[in-house]
Design a protein around this motif. Structure first.
Motif, short mmCIF file in Angstrom:
data_model
loop_
_atom_site.label_atom_id
_atom_site.label_comp_id
_atom_site.label_asym_id
_atom_site.label_seq_id
_atom_site.Cartn_x
_atom_site.Cartn_y
_atom_site.Cartn_z
N ILE A 48 4.36 4.67 -1.44
CA ILE A 48 3.64 5.81 -0.87
C ILE A 48 4.54 6.62 0.08
O ILE A 48 4.28 7.80 0.32
CB ILE A 48 2.33 5.37 -0.18
N TYR A 49 5.59 5.98 0.62
CA TYR A 49 6.53 6.72 1.48
C TYR A 49 7.82 7.06 0.73
O TYR A 49 8.84 7.36 1.36
CB TYR A 49 6.86 5.89 2.73
N TYR B 130 -3.10 -5.31 2.39
CA TYR B 130 -2.62 -6.18 1.30
C TYR B 130 -3.31 -7.54 1.40
O TYR B 130 -3.87 -8.04 0.42
CB TYR B 130 -1.10 -6.42 1.39
N ARG C 121 -8.17 11.93 0.30
CA ARG C 121 -8.36 10.72 -0.50
C ARG C 121 -7.93 10.94 -1.94
O ARG C 121 -8.74 11.07 -2.86
CB ARG C 121 -9.82 10.22 -0.43
N PHE D 84 1.59 -3.82 5.53
CA PHE D 84 0.36 -3.01 5.60
C PHE D 84 -0.84 -3.97 5.52
O PHE D 84 -0.99 -4.69 4.53
CB PHE D 84 0.39 -2.04 4.43
N ASP E 185 4.48 -0.50 -3.83
CA ASP E 185 3.82 0.53 -3.03
C ASP E 185 4.90 1.50 -2.53
O ASP E 185 5.63 1.20 -1.58
CB ASP E 185 3.08 -0.15 -1.87
N ASN F 87 5.66 0.35 5.78
CA ASN F 87 4.78 0.34 6.93
C ASN F 87 4.68 -1.14 7.34
O ASN F 87 4.44 -1.97 6.48
CB ASN F 87 3.40 0.86 6.50
N GLY G 263 -7.24 7.82 -3.03
CA GLY G 263 -6.35 7.30 -1.98
C GLY G 263 -5.51 6.15 -2.48
O GLY G 263 -5.86 5.44 -3.43
N GLY G 264 -4.38 5.97 -1.79
CA GLY G 264 -3.43 4.93 -2.21
C GLY G 264 -4.03 3.53 -2.18
O GLY G 264 -3.72 2.67 -3.00
N LYS G 265 -4.92 3.28 -1.22
CA LYS G 265 -5.45 1.93 -1.03
C LYS G 265 -6.16 1.39 -2.27
O LYS G 265 -6.19 0.18 -2.50
CB LYS G 265 -6.47 1.95 0.11
N SER H 62 -1.26 11.44 0.26
CA SER H 62 -1.58 11.32 1.69
C SER H 62 -0.40 11.62 2.60
O SER H 62 -0.48 12.46 3.50
CB SER H 62 -2.07 9.91 2.00
N LYS H 63 0.70 10.91 2.37
CA LYS H 63 1.82 10.98 3.31
C LYS H 63 2.78 12.11 2.92
O LYS H 63 3.35 12.77 3.78
CB LYS H 63 2.56 9.65 3.35
N ASN I 99 6.84 -3.10 -0.71
CA ASN I 99 6.60 -1.82 -0.05
C ASN I 99 7.89 -1.33 0.59
O ASN I 99 8.34 -1.87 1.59
CB ASN I 99 5.51 -2.01 1.02
C1 LIG Z 1 2.10 1.17 2.88
C2 LIG Z 1 0.86 1.96 2.65
N1 LIG Z 1 0.30 1.94 1.44
C3 LIG Z 1 -0.82 2.61 1.17
C4 LIG Z 1 -1.44 3.37 2.13
C5 LIG Z 1 -2.74 4.02 1.82
O1 LIG Z 1 -2.69 5.35 1.70
P1 LIG Z 1 -4.03 6.19 1.52
O2 LIG Z 1 -4.37 6.75 2.85
O3 LIG Z 1 -3.67 7.23 0.52
O4 LIG Z 1 -5.10 5.27 1.02
C6 LIG Z 1 -0.88 3.44 3.42
C7 LIG Z 1 -1.55 4.21 4.49
O5 LIG Z 1 -1.30 4.05 5.66
C8 LIG Z 1 0.30 2.71 3.68
O6 LIG Z 1 0.87 2.73 4.89
#
Ligand SMILES: Cc1ncc(COP(=O)(O)O)c(C=O)c1O
Length: 390
Positions: free
Chosen positions: A206-207, A128, A246, A125, A204, A175, A99-101, A237-238, A171
């Motif tokens: 991820i989007y 962080y 994950r 987010f 980040d 988000n 997962g990104g986190k 994920s997204k 980011n």
């Molecule tokens: C900005 C941002 N980074 C990372 C993530 C984490 O993604 P993941 O669900 O793959 O851990 C999210 C998930 O909401 C997010 O909004």
């Protein structure tokens, strides 16, 4: 008395999960809740991805893989990102994580420690800030501004840098705002960072595949002079509607990978093989599903934002990416936390109060429009009723 670690016990839960739990509890009581709270696509992953996972569940890999991920997957990520930005990425820079986190936490741990300062976006987010605290570093917020279409002011960010600053977290698309930082502001920041060679950047992205006007999106990896200190965070994920699988990746400067490799071995050993094989199918197979998702998100975004702007006391910018709208609700006369709470309890619409994303989020509410058009229309109607009688 147990001697718990304060840096950990003070961690705040990500609000979106608590709202989701409450939404589910209300649903279980028979209420027709519309969940615009949690940030996850409501699509299924593409069929060829599911097939690859089925095959891997039978044929393996069943054992531990390389801690940083199977080589074909790291090669495919390096190829995909390298082609997208016309640069060379060594597959050994790619670290596959659950997962990104996880990349956020690893970066915070690597650049944290007592005395270090880490810059992060507010509103932003929530993990962080929690990751920075957990890593023993000092979180230093920089503003994300509605007036800048929910981007940052590069000078403001640069002015917060001190000799103790070790990392900046960026980011875009963001988000909770859906904001995409303009290419001009990103370049200004990148140029300014040339004067601060001691600062690493966690970008980040991820989007990054969910941007409505790709010409407005810049990846931090596109700035050559920063490449030896940029960590790029992305994942499945997204982009592929695979939040529960994950699966994510970081692209790290090569000289940092040995540290991350060690962290993986002591933390989770590797990502499960089935998810890695599915992820490989996703990025090596047809990617038209991503265009389809984006087209659908665009329609929903327009529907929701137009509808929100018709409601009394609410004004909403058109977000450039992700699947979030972040309307300003100050004109309703209600505090954002109160409004979000009452929308859930009385109108049965789950949203997240902007307060959950930092001090600067007060006065806003996050809507995730990863929901059907019917649900969005219904939510808007319920909100109109609620605001006209509140
Ligand atoms: C900005 C941002 N980074 C990372 C993530 C984490 O993604 P993941 O669900 O793959 O851990 C999210 C998930 O909401 C997010 O909004």
């Amino acid at each position: 008395m147990l001697k718990l670690n304060y840096a950990i016990t003070r961690v705040e839960e990500e609000g979106a999960f608590a709202v989701s739990d409450r939404a589910m509890a209300l649903k279980a009581q028979g209420y027709r809740v519309i969940n615009l709270g949690i940030g996850q696509p409501d699509f299924s992953p593409p069929e060829h991805v599911l097939k690859a996972a089925e095959k891997a569940a039978r044929d393996g890999p069943h054992g531990y893989t390389s801690p940083i991920g199977i080589l074909p997957l790291r090669e495919a990520v390096a190829e995909m990102v390298g082609t997208r930005y016309d640069l060379q990425i060594n597959p050994d820079q790619v670290v596959i994580v659950p997962g990104g986190k996880v990349t956020i936490f690893f970066a915070a741990m690597l650049f944290g420690g007592q005395g270090s300062e880490i810059l992060y976006p507010d509103p932003g987010f929530p993990p962080y800030r929690e990751a920075i605290f957990s890593a023993g570093a000092k979180p230093v917020a920089y503003g994300i501004h509605e007036t800048a279409d929910f981007g940052f002011d590069a000078d403001e960010v640069l002015n917060l840098i001190t000799p103790q600053t070790s990392l900046i977290i960026l980011n875009s698309p963001a988000n909770p705002t859906g904001g995409v930082v303009s290419p001009q502001e990103m370049k200004k920041l990148a140029d300014g960072l040339a004067n601060h060679p001691h600062v690493a950047i966690l970008s980040d992205e991820i989007y990054g595949h969910l941007v409505y006007d790709q010409s407005r999106f810049v990846s931090l990896l596109q700035f050559e002079h920063l490449r030896d200190r940029v960590i790029l965070l992305d994942g499945w994920s997204k982009t592929f509607a695979m939040t529960g699988w994950r699966l994510g990746y970081g692209i790290w400067p090569l000289n940092l990978v040995e540290h991350v490799h060690k962290l993986v071995t002591v933390d989770h050993s590797c990502v499960n093989g089935v998810a890695q094989m599915a992820g490989l199918a996703a990025i090596t197979g047809p990617m038209d599903c991503v265009d389809d998702f984006l087209a659908s998100f665009r329609q929903r975004r327009d529907l929701l934002v137009n509808g929100l702007n018709e409601l009394p006391g609410i004004s909403c910018r058109l977000p450039g990416g992700a699947f979030y709208a972040f309307p300003n609700v100050t004109g309703t006369g209600l505090a954002s936390a109160d409004l979000a709470h009452r929308l859930l309890e009385q109108a049965h619409i789950a949203t997240i109060a902007g307060d959950a994303f930092g001090e600067n989020g007060k006065g806003y509410i996050r809507f995730s429009y990863a929901a059907s058009q019917d649900e969005l229309i219904q939510a808007l109607a319920r909100m109109a009723d609620f605001l006209n009688t509140a």
